[in-house]
Design a protein around this motif. Structure first.
Motif, short mmCIF file in Angstrom:
data_model
loop_
_atom_site.label_atom_id
_atom_site.label_comp_id
_atom_site.label_asym_id
_atom_site.label_seq_id
_atom_site.Cartn_x
_atom_site.Cartn_y
_atom_site.Cartn_z
N VAL A 1 0.84 -0.78 0.24
CA VAL A 1 -0.02 0.22 -0.24
C VAL A 1 0.86 0.77 -0.44
O VAL A 1 0.52 2.31 -0.63
N LEU A 2 1.62 1.25 0.59
CA LEU A 2 2.61 2.76 1.46
C LEU A 2 3.16 2.73 0.01
O LEU A 2 3.76 3.54 -0.20
N ALA A 3 3.85 1.55 -0.80
CA ALA A 3 5.06 1.87 -2.15
C ALA A 3 4.04 2.22 -2.99
O ALA A 3 4.71 2.84 -4.36
N LEU A 4 2.25 1.76 -3.51
CA LEU A 4 1.98 2.31 -4.04
C LEU A 4 1.70 3.05 -4.29
O LEU A 4 1.37 4.21 -4.67
N HIS A 5 1.00 4.08 -2.95
CA HIS A 5 1.11 5.37 -2.76
C HIS A 5 2.01 6.55 -2.86
O HIS A 5 1.62 7.70 -3.04
N GLY A 6 3.44 5.95 -2.57
CA GLY A 6 4.73 6.51 -2.62
C GLY A 6 4.88 6.82 -4.35
O GLY A 6 4.83 8.05 -5.14
N THR A 7 4.60 5.34 -4.52
CA THR A 7 5.14 6.00 -6.80
C THR A 7 3.65 7.43 -7.59
O THR A 7 4.07 7.42 -8.08
N PHE A 8 2.55 6.66 -6.63
CA PHE A 8 1.81 7.52 -7.18
C PHE A 8 2.56 9.35 -7.16
O PHE A 8 1.63 10.20 -8.03
N TYR A 9 2.71 9.91 -6.06
CA TYR A 9 2.89 11.04 -5.75
C TYR A 9 4.65 11.37 -6.77
O TYR A 9 3.91 12.20 -7.46
#
Length: 422
Positions: free
Chosen positions: A334-342
């Motif tokens: 979840v956090l890796a995908l969230h950071g990729t989004f930004y």
């Protein structure tokens, strides 16, 4: 100094200035000193702001007992109130004859002053006022700062320049929650200590801006006339900029705020309160690692493609939170995908918008895009908090996921046609 100007003076250049610069010269001039100085300011300032952001959800919901709706209101203020003043900050920077540094400095200073005020605000109204003032400072500084980054870079390297800045900014976002976590563990009145240290760090950021960021940028002939507010608003007649602004607004309407993502993840996994402040570290780490590579990819592959792909990563973030999977890898995914989004959207959006805005109105044009996005995220925080209160967190997130998919599909039809020459 422009990158193009510095390239002309590299050792590999011939007397006629036609030879290609050496690889070492290209590396040295990939980003300018202005970008690095602004990146340092953002790094220090983000340590300060993310210390507060990391503990704020828990402080408000657990410490002060706010409902999800009440938190959604404050979170909307915290993330969206800057929309009210972004246009003002952008216009003042352009109107002042290119004094982007001083308008940005006023914004940084205002946000710094707000940090100690959280020590005396303990109810919804005063906390809301303090957060509104803090976001006013962010609104004033964001467009002038991004205009300085854009104006000190060539069209073909803007994605990389914004990527470097965002990577440095995110390094601060990585250190801020870690500092907050350590302060909470080491002190008795943890929240008060976090707010106090945050203020001290913010003052250091303002001093770095004043001492090391150049006060003026090179101006071209089209910047001779003083920009007007009508000219700034008239930028929306530009087809590409209008499409970018509309897409940023629509996608912002379905972008659940970071704080809600962390609260949802905490509830899914039963994360103890003392570890909550570390959740933003995962997002920040992914953002830090990917900001520069995705910025360079945007320069080569197309900024709009990377921007929309980033929202695909956000959709996968929602899907991961909605699944019944409770494996130990869930928070990392979840956090890796969230950071990729930004990493794929934050700086890339500004680089894409810069291609469609004249230099004399660069700050105002970027502010238009930022205003649409910030206003939409403000509305999303309000509606998501209300939906969570009425229907529960899973239903609220499901609705947001569907809305994001629909908005992203529509954004595919509004792709700007202008791309920077590389």
């Amino acid at each position: 100094m422009y990158v193009a100007d510095s390239r002309a003076s590299t050792p590999a250049a011939s007397a006629e200035g036609t030879a290609r610069p050496s690889p070492a010269g290209r590396y040295r001039t990939a980003v300018t000193p202005t970008v690095l100085a602004l990146g340092t300011v953002s790094l220090v300032t983000d340590v300060s702001s993310e210390m507060v952001t990391a503990v704020l959800p828990l402080y408000l919901v657990t410490g002060l007992g706010l409902s999800p709706l009440g938190f959604g209101l404050l979170d909307g203020v915290y993330n969206g109130f800057s929309a009210v003043v972004r246009l003002v900050g952008g216009h003042l920077a352009d109107r002042g004859g290119g004094r982007h540094k001083w308008v940005a400095g006023a914004g940084y200073a205002l946000s710094a002053v707000c940090k100690p005020l959280l020590l005396i605000a303990h109810t919804l109204t005063p906390i809301g006022l303090v957060l509104a003032a803090d976001r006013t400072g962010k609104g004033l500084r964001t467009a002038p700062r991004d205009a300085l980054i854009s104006l000190s870079s060539t069209p073909g390297t803007r994605g990389r320049a914004f990527g470097v800045h965002r990577a440095m900014d995110t390094a601060g976002a990585l250190l801020g929650p870690l500092a907050a976590f350590l302060i909470l563990r080491a002190t008795v009145d943890g929240y008060d200590a976090v707010f106090t240290v945050s203020f001290c760090v913010a003052v250091v950021g303002v001093l770095i801006l004043v001492l090391f960021v150049p006060g003026e940028h090179a101006r071209t002939a089209d910047a001779a006339a003083r920009p007007t507010l009508r000219a700034a608003v008239g930028l929306l007649s530009n087809r590409d900029l209008r499409r970018i602004t509309v897409c940023a607004l629509l996608l912002g309407l379905a972008t659940v705020s970071d704080s809600f993502v962390y609260l949802l993840l905490q509830r899914r996994l039963g994360v103890p309160d003392r570890w909550f402040a570390l959740l933003p570290l995962g997002t920040a780490a992914a953002f830090l690692l990917l900001a520069v590579p995705l910025g360079r990819l945007a320069d080569r592959w197309g900024r709009w493609r990377v921007f929309l792909a980033g929202h695909g990563a956000l959709l996968l973030t929602y899907a991961s939170l909605l699944t019944s999977w409770h494996g130990t890898a869930l928070p990392y995914v979840v956090l890796a995908l969230h950071g990729t989004f930004y990493a794929a959207t934050d700086g890339v959006l500004m680089a894409a918008a810069s291609d469609s805005v004249p230099e004399a109105l660069r700050s105002s044009g970027l502010a238009l895009v930022q205003t649409g996005q910030a206003g939409a995220r403000f509305a999303c925080s309000l509606t998501f908090g209300a939906a969570w209160t009425l229907w529960g967190d899973r239903t609220a997130l499901s609705v947001s996921a569907v809305a994001l998919a629909v908005c992203a599909a529509y954004a595919l039809t509004l792709r700007p046609f202008r791309e920077a020459a590389v």
